[in-house]
Design a protein around this motif. Structure first.
Motif, PDB file in Angstrom:
ATOM      1  N   TYR A 299      37.343  29.593  32.924  1.00 35.17           N
ATOM      2  CA  TYR A 299      35.974  30.466  32.349  1.00 35.17           C
ATOM      3  C   TYR A 299      35.724  32.119  33.607  1.00 35.17           C
ATOM      4  O   TYR A 299      36.115  31.786  34.374  1.00 35.17           O
ATOM      5  CB  TYR A 299      34.709  29.540  33.117  1.00 35.17           C
ATOM      6  N   ASN A 300      35.625  32.541  32.626  1.00 35.48           N
ATOM      7  CA  ASN A 300      34.841  34.066  33.689  1.00 35.48           C
ATOM      8  C   ASN A 300      33.922  33.526  34.132  1.00 35.48           C
ATOM      9  O   ASN A 300      32.914  34.489  34.066  1.00 35.48           O
ATOM     10  CB  ASN A 300      34.757  35.213  32.198  1.00 35.48           C
ATOM     11  N   TYR A 301      34.205  33.262  35.595  1.00 35.89           N
ATOM     12  CA  TYR A 301      32.872  33.092  37.084  1.00 35.89           C
ATOM     13  C   TYR A 301      32.201  34.274  37.012  1.00 35.89           C
ATOM     14  O   TYR A 301      31.410  34.774  37.505  1.00 35.89           O
ATOM     15  CB  TYR A 301      33.529  31.897  37.757  1.00 35.89           C
ATOM     16  N   ALA A 302      33.432  35.413  37.292  1.00 33.40           N
ATOM     17  CA  ALA A 302      32.791  36.462  37.334  1.00 33.40           C
ATOM     18  C   ALA A 302      32.271  37.421  37.368  1.00 33.40           C
ATOM     19  O   ALA A 302      31.104  38.286  37.391  1.00 33.40           O
ATOM     20  CB  ALA A 302      34.478  38.112  37.211  1.00 33.40           C
ATOM     21  N   ILE A 303      31.664  37.524  35.588  1.00 37.96           N
ATOM     22  CA  ILE A 303      30.248  37.504  34.679  1.00 37.96           C
ATOM     23  C   ILE A 303      29.941  36.755  34.987  1.00 37.96           C
ATOM     24  O   ILE A 303      28.228  37.166  33.736  1.00 37.96           O
ATOM     25  CB  ILE A 303      31.644  38.546  33.650  1.00 37.96           C
ATOM     26  N   ALA A 304      30.036  35.829  34.219  1.00 35.54           N
ATOM     27  CA  ALA A 304      28.974  34.535  33.354  1.00 35.54           C
ATOM     28  C   ALA A 304      28.481  33.310  34.439  1.00 35.54           C
ATOM     29  O   ALA A 304      27.770  32.861  33.648  1.00 35.54           O
ATOM     30  CB  ALA A 304      30.033  33.546  32.348  1.00 35.54           C
ATOM     31  N   GLN A 305      28.643  32.805  35.656  1.00 38.17           N
ATOM     32  CA  GLN A 305      27.659  32.744  36.211  1.00 38.17           C
ATOM     33  C   GLN A 305      27.083  32.749  37.636  1.00 38.17           C
ATOM     34  O   GLN A 305      27.702  33.775  38.523  1.00 38.17           O
ATOM     35  CB  GLN A 305      29.128  31.864  37.300  1.00 38.17           C
ATOM     36  N   GLY A 306      26.145  32.742  36.690  1.00 36.66           N
ATOM     37  CA  GLY A 306      24.999  33.353  37.926  1.00 36.66           C
ATOM     38  C   GLY A 306      24.652  32.192  39.487  1.00 36.66           C
ATOM     39  O   GLY A 306      24.319  31.204  39.155  1.00 36.66           O
ATOM     40  N   ALA A 307      24.371  32.800  40.421  1.00 36.72           N
ATOM     41  CA  ALA A 307      24.248  31.754  41.333  1.00 36.72           C
ATOM     42  C   ALA A 307      23.605  31.858  42.244  1.00 36.72           C
ATOM     43  O   ALA A 307      23.320  33.434  42.790  1.00 36.72           O
ATOM     44  CB  ALA A 307      25.119  31.341  42.293  1.00 36.72           C
ATOM     45  N   ASP A 308      22.809  31.531  43.581  1.00 31.85           N
ATOM     46  CA  ASP A 308      22.616  32.028  44.617  1.00 31.85           C
ATOM     47  C   ASP A 308      23.172  33.202  45.533  1.00 31.85           C
ATOM     48  O   ASP A 308      24.281  31.841  45.541  1.00 31.85           O
ATOM     49  CB  ASP A 308      21.528  31.175  45.346  1.00 31.85           C
ATOM     50  N   PRO A 309      23.094  34.005  45.722  1.00 25.70           N
ATOM     51  CA  PRO A 309      24.851  35.065  46.625  1.00 25.70           C
ATOM     52  C   PRO A 309      24.458  34.842  48.222  1.00 25.70           C
ATOM     53  O   PRO A 309      25.834  34.354  48.857  1.00 25.70           O
ATOM     54  CB  PRO A 309      24.609  36.309  45.958  1.00 25.70           C
ATOM     55  N   PRO A 438      29.035  37.397  40.970  1.00 26.05           N
ATOM     56  CA  PRO A 438      29.667  38.072  42.037  1.00 26.05           C
ATOM     57  C   PRO A 438      30.319  39.911  41.620  1.00 26.05           C
ATOM     58  O   PRO A 438      30.175  40.148  41.586  1.00 26.05           O
ATOM     59  CB  PRO A 438      31.170  36.727  41.543  1.00 26.05           C
ATOM     60  N   LEU A 439      29.915  39.755  40.113  1.00 29.89           N
ATOM     61  CA  LEU A 439      30.327  40.928  39.644  1.00 29.89           C
ATOM     62  C   LEU A 439      29.019  42.016  39.782  1.00 29.89           C
ATOM     63  O   LEU A 439      29.052  42.987  40.097  1.00 29.89           O
ATOM     64  CB  LEU A 439      30.621  40.983  37.922  1.00 29.89           C
ATOM     65  N   GLN A 440      28.133  41.464  39.832  1.00 35.00           N
ATOM     66  CA  GLN A 440      26.386  42.218  39.919  1.00 35.00           C
ATOM     67  C   GLN A 440      26.164  42.338  41.481  1.00 35.00           C
ATOM     68  O   GLN A 440      25.308  43.201  42.227  1.00 35.00           O
ATOM     69  CB  GLN A 440      25.258  41.568  39.327  1.00 35.00           C
ATOM     70  N   THR A 441      27.037  41.104  42.789  1.00 33.01           N
ATOM     71  CA  THR A 441      26.301  41.622  43.917  1.00 33.01           C
ATOM     72  C   THR A 441      27.742  42.813  43.741  1.00 33.01           C
ATOM     73  O   THR A 441      27.438  43.110  45.225  1.00 33.01           O
ATOM     74  CB  THR A 441      27.220  39.797  44.113  1.00 33.01           C
ATOM     75  N   LEU A 442      29.307  42.575  43.316  1.00 34.42           N
ATOM     76  CA  LEU A 442      29.543  43.505  43.708  1.00 34.42           C
ATOM     77  C   LEU A 442      29.212  45.360  43.468  1.00 34.42           C
ATOM     78  O   LEU A 442      29.606  46.208  44.455  1.00 34.42           O
ATOM     79  CB  LEU A 442      30.968  43.684  43.498  1.00 34.42           C
ATOM     80  N   MET A 443      28.153  45.107  42.771  1.00 30.01           N
ATOM     81  CA  MET A 443      28.212  46.301  42.107  1.00 30.01           C
ATOM     82  C   MET A 443      26.967  47.314  43.723  1.00 30.01           C
ATOM     83  O   MET A 443      27.310  48.251  43.400  1.00 30.01           O
ATOM     84  CB  MET A 443      27.339  46.498  40.738  1.00 30.01           C
ATOM     85  N   LEU A 444      26.820  46.429  44.120  1.00 28.87           N
ATOM     86  CA  LEU A 444      25.662  46.742  45.238  1.00 28.87           C
ATOM     87  C   LEU A 444      26.881  47.547  46.542  1.00 28.87           C
ATOM     88  O   LEU A 444      26.171  48.798  46.664  1.00 28.87           O
ATOM     89  CB  LEU A 444      24.658  45.617  46.090  1.00 28.87           C
ATOM     90  N   TYR A 445      27.796  46.667  47.005  1.00 26.37           N
ATOM     91  CA  TYR A 445      28.781  47.064  47.755  1.00 26.37           C
ATOM     92  C   TYR A 445      29.433  47.893  47.494  1.00 26.37           C
ATOM     93  O   TYR A 445      29.281  49.392  48.170  1.00 26.37           O
ATOM     94  CB  TYR A 445      29.965  45.622  48.176  1.00 26.37           C
ATOM     95  N   ASN A 446      30.066  48.243  46.092  1.00 31.96           N
ATOM     96  CA  ASN A 446      30.487  49.544  45.230  1.00 31.96           C
ATOM     97  C   ASN A 446      29.741  50.840  45.722  1.00 31.96           C
ATOM     98  O   ASN A 446      29.943  52.183  46.061  1.00 31.96           O
ATOM     99  CB  ASN A 446      30.912  48.890  44.122  1.00 31.96           C
TER     100      ASN A 446
END
Length: 706
Positions: A299-309, A438-446
């Protein structure tokens, strides 16, 4: 007369009716032949002739470094046409069938030559034209099999005979690196409901090519055989996809993630490695523990699993406060004993604070929940919409528009949402009551690493057909500046502070600088809510801090052996960053620039010995002390610091070995001609004969180490 006339009339009538009937039949035959004939012939053909779709060879998927990630390999089903040689020429068939049976038996080694011979002769006697020989035969195997008797065209006298071999090609999709980025490479399943996953699904229209066709005829036994050996319409091969993934980095990411998932006894996790300036994803790994306890890409958790960061989201809260000018790095916040009471809830820090008043920089470095919640509530409590608008400004509420399917839409609630409560603002401040992948969170840091420019992630950089570029993809800028330059610079200092003074201190490297934030969040467990005490550990950051090239996020869910982000997810960040740094020569600069201080921020002490040797060691460590004498060499028996002195060795004269290690002390004594007796370990603290005295060579000297 009347009777005769009556009989003739009846005969004529009967004859006329017969003639008329004959004309009707003849007319119907003509109608069937010339009017309805085409329709009936088509119906017959539909029952005995059909068109077989010949799949095109699907295009390849390549990594950024040119490695093959996915390709189509032809496989063949082999059939035997026993009647390719006419029945009246059976002597030709019989003269070669024995040799064919022997070759088949030796090659496949699944039947004896006698069994193959009986099968071939039986097919001949039953006039079968489509007898199965073997399935899943490779192209290389087919080339060799085509040289077997009866399977190749041959001449007997003046007569030329065609091959008795019928080969049906099918394309099999394989991944040369097996499970490397398997979920991101994906697949396209057209059986039943079409399922599109990863690059294979997203770019299927390019990869699939155009199918060809071949006419097939049904023969006795219900088998379908090609009418012509050649296809009527040749397929057109698919285009190739050049991805942004790097095979070596992908392998590093998967190994580091799997190692930590096993060590922490977690359920699943993911890691993403991305280039800061371009948004090109160099590695993306997703592992799930299966029923056998083995971690696999399911499963592609990086793009498909939304959760409290969780705490990694604190960067967004502080960036909003900085951008609006409410706080500075030196601003203070009183966190008391590490608790903060809000309506119907008490927010707590994970550890008791060392002091009650912290600067904003210190609060971020120590990841204080109380500090960020109190600051956000103080400055946005009466205007929560302004805070949420900032999150939207940072690009956190919009989908990224990925090149692969499966992205989950982020959920950042607004004050007019039905689920908004008195707790929502303070909960969001430290990463709860919202959903991000996780990818959406990473975009802020990037974006912070990229001086405020938000670029969309890139998985595909080029599409090629027959070596020619069909389409090229450049970095897509989502926002040129998510916050002011001043706010971004301060956010960078905060992230760097985490690695030098805060919760990420143990993750820093002496070889390169880094910036990041640890994160720990309780997982919402469906109907149980947060009561199940299951955690998500994360770490997001980038390196090198002064000129960021790569950003990384690591998320590990439900670890059972610890749960803090710095201890669980952080080691994956460090191990991956270390390996990328070691392999990316562009990060090392010139030879002179690579001589960094590998000893850390403090100058290490040196033992007594060769000044030249000590100087060389310091230079290799990147240290250039102005006065080597200022460095401590050791301690004498009175525990006083000794200045560094060049070692002088002269035969018959006792050298000063105080403060030396064992090997250096023995080396000096023996070169001066003395024997040594050793006791203790560590550095020399006492020598039995005074330095500078003259003694006969061979004299024994006692050295005490401590």
């Amino acid at each position: 007369m009347n009777i005769r006339k009556s009989i003739l009339m009846r005969v004529y009538l009967a004859f006329g009716l017969m003639v008329f009937g004959a004309f009707l039949v003849f007319g119907k035959l003509l109608h069937l032949q010339y009017v309805d004939g085409g329709e009936w012939r088509a119906m017959v053909d539909s029952l005995t002739i059909r068109e077989r779709v010949i799949e095109a060879a699907r295009g390849n998927i390549y990594s950024n470094d040119g490695s093959l990630l996915a390709t189509s390999v032809p496989e063949y089903e082999l059939r035997f046409d026993a009647m390719a040689i006419p029945e009246e020429e059976s002597d030709v068939f019989n003269s070669k069938v024995d040799s064919l049976a022997i070759r088949l038996a030796n090659y496949f080694q699944d039947k004896s030559s006698r069994q193959y011979l009986m099968m071939l002769k039986n097919a001949r006697s039953k006039k079968q034209r489509y007898t199965l020989i073997k399935r899943n035969v490779s192209h290389q195997e087919l080339k060799e099999i085509k040289t077997f008797p009866l399977f190749k065209t041959f001449k007997e006298g003046k007569r030329k005979y065609s091959s008795s071999l019928v080969s049906i090609r099918e394309n099999k999709r394989i991944l040369p690196f097996t499970n490397l980025a398997a979920r991101t490479i994906g697949y396209k399943n057209t059986k039943g409901d079409t399922v599109l996953v990863g690059l294979e699904g997203a770019y299927g229209d390019y990869i699939d090519g155009k199918s060809g066709s071949q006419l097939m005829q049904r023969i006795a036994g219900g088998f379908w055989v090609p009418i012509n050996r050649a296809v009527e319409v040749a397929p057109v091969d698919g285009s190739d996809i050049i991805s942004t993934l790097d095979v070596n980095m992908q392998d590093m990411a998967q190994r580091a993630l799997e190692k930590q998932l096993i060590a922490s006894d977690a359920d699943n996790g993911c890691v993403i490695l991305m280039e800061v300036k371009t948004g090109e994803v160099r590695a993306i790994a997703n592992f799930t523990r299966d029923s056998e306890g083995v971690f696999r890409e399911k499963y592609n958790y990086a793009i498909a699993q939304g959760a409290d960061p969780g705490s990694t989201f604190k960067l967004a809260s502080y960036l909003a406060l900085l951008d609006d000018g409410y706080v500075d790095l030196g601003s203070t916040v009183d966190i008391g004993n590490g608790t903060y009471k809000v309506p119907a809830h008490t927010i707590k820090d994970s550890h008791a604070p060392k002091k009650s008043v912290l600067t904003v920089l210190e609060a971020f470095e120590e990841s204080s929940n109380v500090a960020v919640a109190k600051l956000v509530n103080t400055y946005y409590g009466d205007k929560p919409t302004k805070y949420v608008d900032k999150l939207y400004q940072f690009g956190l509420a919009q989908p990224l528009g990925l090149q692969i399917p499966g992205e989950v839409k982020p959920w950042v609630k607004r004050p007019d949402s039905r689920s908004w409560s008195k707790l929502s603002l303070v909960q969001m401040a430290y990463g709860y009551e919202l959903r991000l992948t996780p990818l959406q969170t990473l975009m802020l840091y990037n974006a912070v690493a990229n001086d405020g420019k938000l670029v969309a992630p890139l998985f595909v950089k080029e599409i090629r057909h027959l070596g020619n570029t069909v389409q090229h993809f450049e970095a897509r800028v989502v926002s040129k500046q998510i916050a002011s330059k001043g706010a971004i610079d301060k956010a960078k200092k905060m992230l760097e502070g985490v690695m030098t003074e805060g919760t990420g201190k143990r993750l820093s490297s002496p070889l390169y600088t880094s910036a990041g934030k640890t994160g720990t969040a309780q997982m919402n467990d469906g109907t149980k809510g947060y009561g199940a005490r299951r955690y998500q550990s994360s770490f997001a950051g980038y390196f090198p801090a002064e000129n960021p090239k790569y950003s990384i996020i690591v998320v590990i869910r439900n670890p059972r052996k610890g749960y803090y982000g710095g201890a669980i997810a952080g080691p994956v960040f460090k191990e991956l960053a270390d390996m990328v740094y070691a392999n990316d020569m562009s990060l090392h600069g010139t030879l002179d620039a690579r001589k960094v201080n590998t000893a850390g921020t403090k100058v290490p002490l040196t033992l007594a010995g060769s000044k030249e040797a000590s100087t060389k060691v310091y230079e290799e460590l990147g240290l250039h002390p102005a006065n080597l004498n200022a460095l401590v060499q050791g301690r004498d028996s009175a525990a006083k610091l000794l200045p560094f002195a060049e070692l002088q060795v002269k035969e018959g004269v006792v050298p000063n070995v105080l403060g030396m290690g064992l090997s250096d002390a023995v080396f000096a004594m023996e070169n001066a001609g003395f024997k040594t007796r050793i006791s203790g370990k560590g550095r020399v603290v006492t020598q039995s004969l005074l330095a500078g005295e003259n003694f006969k060579t061979g004299t024994s000297i006692n050295l005490v180490l401590n």
